[in-house]
Write a protein that holds these residues in place. Structure first.
Motif, mmCIF file in Angstrom:
data_model
loop_
_atom_site.group_PDB
_atom_site.id
_atom_site.type_symbol
_atom_site.label_atom_id
_atom_site.label_comp_id
_atom_site.label_asym_id
_atom_site.label_seq_id
_atom_site.Cartn_x
_atom_site.Cartn_y
_atom_site.Cartn_z
ATOM 1 N N ALA A 1 3.398 5.869 -2.838
ATOM 2 C CA ALA A 1 4.618 6.628 -3.137
ATOM 3 C C ALA A 1 4.845 6.724 -4.640
ATOM 4 C CB ALA A 1 5.821 5.973 -2.464
ATOM 5 N N LEU A 2 4.604 5.632 -5.352
ATOM 6 C CA LEU A 2 4.816 5.609 -6.798
ATOM 7 C C LEU A 2 3.859 6.570 -7.512
ATOM 8 C CD1 LEU A 2 6.199 4.385 -9.274
ATOM 9 C CD2 LEU A 2 4.480 2.559 -9.260
ATOM 10 N N VAL B 1 10.669 10.813 0.628
ATOM 11 C CA VAL B 1 11.411 9.835 -0.173
ATOM 12 C C VAL B 1 11.288 10.135 -1.666
ATOM 13 C CG1 VAL B 1 11.477 7.406 -0.877
ATOM 14 C CG2 VAL B 1 11.301 8.002 1.540
ATOM 15 N N THR B 2 10.118 10.570 -2.095
ATOM 16 C CA THR B 2 9.906 10.859 -3.514
ATOM 17 C C THR B 2 10.403 12.238 -3.917
ATOM 18 O OG1 THR B 2 7.653 11.609 -2.985
ATOM 19 C CG2 THR B 2 7.910 9.326 -3.722
ATOM 20 N N GLY B 3 10.918 12.992 -2.946
ATOM 21 C CA GLY B 3 11.457 14.310 -3.261
ATOM 22 C C GLY B 3 10.413 15.384 -3.452
ATOM 23 N N LEU B 4 9.184 15.118 -3.002
ATOM 24 C CA LEU B 4 8.105 16.087 -3.164
ATOM 25 C C LEU B 4 8.028 17.067 -2.000
ATOM 26 C CD1 LEU B 4 5.329 13.706 -4.551
ATOM 27 C CD2 LEU B 4 6.748 15.314 -5.831
ATOM 28 N N ILE C 1 -6.380 16.387 -9.188
ATOM 29 C CA ILE C 1 -6.083 15.741 -7.905
ATOM 30 C C ILE C 1 -4.584 15.847 -7.642
ATOM 31 C CG2 ILE C 1 -6.265 13.623 -6.542
ATOM 32 C CD1 ILE C 1 -8.410 12.702 -8.574
ATOM 33 N N SER C 2 -4.210 16.392 -6.491
ATOM 34 C CA SER C 2 -2.800 16.610 -6.170
ATOM 35 C C SER C 2 -2.133 15.335 -5.677
ATOM 36 C CB SER C 2 -2.668 17.689 -5.095
ATOM 37 O OG SER C 2 -3.262 17.245 -3.873
ATOM 38 N N ALA C 3 -0.798 15.357 -5.715
ATOM 39 C CA ALA C 3 -0.017 14.233 -5.184
ATOM 40 C C ALA C 3 -0.333 14.026 -3.702
ATOM 41 C CB ALA C 3 1.476 14.486 -5.378
ATOM 42 N N LEU C 4 -0.561 15.124 -2.977
ATOM 43 C CA LEU C 4 -0.893 15.035 -1.552
ATOM 44 C C LEU C 4 -2.190 14.261 -1.348
ATOM 45 C CD1 LEU C 4 -0.481 15.810 1.413
ATOM 46 C CD2 LEU C 4 -1.642 17.980 0.930
ATOM 47 N N LYS D 1 0.838 -1.208 0.000
ATOM 48 C CA LYS D 1 0.000 0.000 0.000
ATOM 49 C C LYS D 1 0.868 1.252 0.000
ATOM 50 C CE LYS D 1 -4.382 1.468 0.840
ATOM 51 N NZ LYS D 1 -5.610 1.339 1.578
ATOM 52 N N ILE D 2 1.908 1.248 0.842
ATOM 53 C CA ILE D 2 2.785 2.412 0.937
ATOM 54 C C ILE D 2 3.550 2.615 -0.368
ATOM 55 C CG2 ILE D 2 4.738 3.426 2.174
ATOM 56 C CD1 ILE D 2 2.072 3.243 3.738
ATOM 57 N N PHE D 3 4.043 1.525 -0.958
ATOM 58 C CA PHE D 3 4.816 1.637 -2.196
ATOM 59 C C PHE D 3 3.947 2.172 -3.336
ATOM 60 C CE2 PHE D 3 6.237 -0.135 -6.275
ATOM 61 C CZ PHE D 3 7.528 0.382 -6.324
ATOM 62 N N SER D 4 2.721 1.667 -3.466
ATOM 63 C CA SER D 4 1.841 2.130 -4.541
ATOM 64 C C SER D 4 1.496 3.603 -4.357
ATOM 65 C CB SER D 4 0.568 1.281 -4.604
ATOM 66 O OG SER D 4 -0.142 1.322 -3.381
#
Length: 309
Positions: free
Chosen positions: A85-86, A154-157, A103-106, A80-83
């Motif tokens: 983040a991706l 981790v994703t640099g966002l 829809i934002s990344a947040l 769930k966390i990996f999906s």
């Protein structure tokens, strides 16, 4: 009057209805929010209430788990966390403006990071085993803004100082320590979890404009569908790889009610997200309802196919 029973018939009702009532108050009678004293504190004090809420949630997280629970719960947790983040990375880094269909990344990360535990356990009691129900003990670590902070970092966002991570997770950790040291404390604090939900939901709602809710609501429906589709696929595959039938994975492809509080919590730490926090809050709240409707349908359908096979 059966107010509580009526609210419980609505998916995420204890969270969604107070949130909308707070937004109605903000939209049509905004001056009332600043009436003063305890009344204003109750209507605007989402973060103090959330702090207590996370202590109580933490107390329910048990550190004792069997190998199966670690294997099943841990694998679903990581999937769930990996999906999340991706998807957050792809939306935030590769799409101009950092928005996909508005829809934002947040919003994506908040909605995908946190599983509706009550829904998952209810489905597992019907279609799974006692061990599958207990596997949620590891997934419950998803509660709160901490993992969204981690995935954003981790994703640099986003960039959060170490002290911000510590401050975000400390209430949850304190609750975990207390609950695991004393079962009576776990029982005592755990009972407060459902009680606090409508209070912080209402306080979050008073920071929203109802006109924005209408605009964001349609995108929230799409967000809910994407949560079920994307995390459902990831969790289904993970469940099959770890020896399951896929039913357990599908049952976890939902958005938890407490995820509604995450965008505001992230925006309070990183001002860069203030511009999208309100819309994200509404979209995530809509995703709670949509996933609460779709996940049982999809899970029951697949469980029926498995039983026939």
């Amino acid at each position: 009057m059966r107010i509580k029973a009526t609210l419980e018939k609505i998916p995420g009702g204890m969270m969604i209805i107070p949130l909308f009532l707070g937004a109605l108050l903000k939209t049509f009678v905004p001056s009332f929010i600043n009436i003063g004293s305890f009344s204003t504190a109750l209507m605007t004090g989402a973060f103090p209430i959330l702090a207590v809420y996370f202590v109580c949630v933490g107390s329910t997280i048990s550190l004792q788990a069997t190998p199966y629970i670690i294997k099943k719960g841990g694998s679903l947790f990581l999937a769930k966390i990996f999906s999340a983040a991706l998807v957050g990375y792809l939306v935030g880094k590769l799409i101009p403006g950092g928005m996909l269909f508005g829809i934002s990344a947040l919003a994506f990360m908040a909605a995908m990071n946190d599983t509706n535990g009550g829904l998952y356990m209810a489905l597992m009691q019907q279609f799974g085993t006692a061990e599958d129900v207990a596997a949620y003990s590891l997934q419950s670590i998803e509660s709160g803004p901490f993992l969204t902070m981690v995935t954003l970092g981790v994703t640099g966002l986003a960039q959060f100082p170490l002290i911000a991570f510590i401050a975000a997770i400390l209430p949850l950790v304190i609750g975990m320590i207390l609950g695991n040291l004393d079962e009576d404390l776990r029982d005592f604090l755990g009972k407060a979890v459902p009680v606090l939900v409508p209070f912080f939901a209402f306080a979050l709602g008073t920071g929203l404009d109802f006109n924005n809710i209408i605009k964001a609501g349609f995108r929230g429906i799409l967000l809910g569908i994407l949560v079920v589709t994307i995390t459902g696929c990831a969790l289904f595959i993970t469940d099959k790889i770890t020896g399951g039938t896929g039913v357990t994975g599908l049952a976890a492809a939902s958005t938890a009610g407490n995820a509604v509080a995450v965008p505001a919590a992230i925006a309070a730490i990183d001002p860069a997200y203030k511009a999208v926090a309100s819309a994200a809050t509404v979209q995530v709240s809509t995703s709670v309802i949509v996933t609460a409707i779709l996940v049982p349908i999809v899970t029951a359908w697949w469980a029926k196919r498995v039983s026939k096979a």
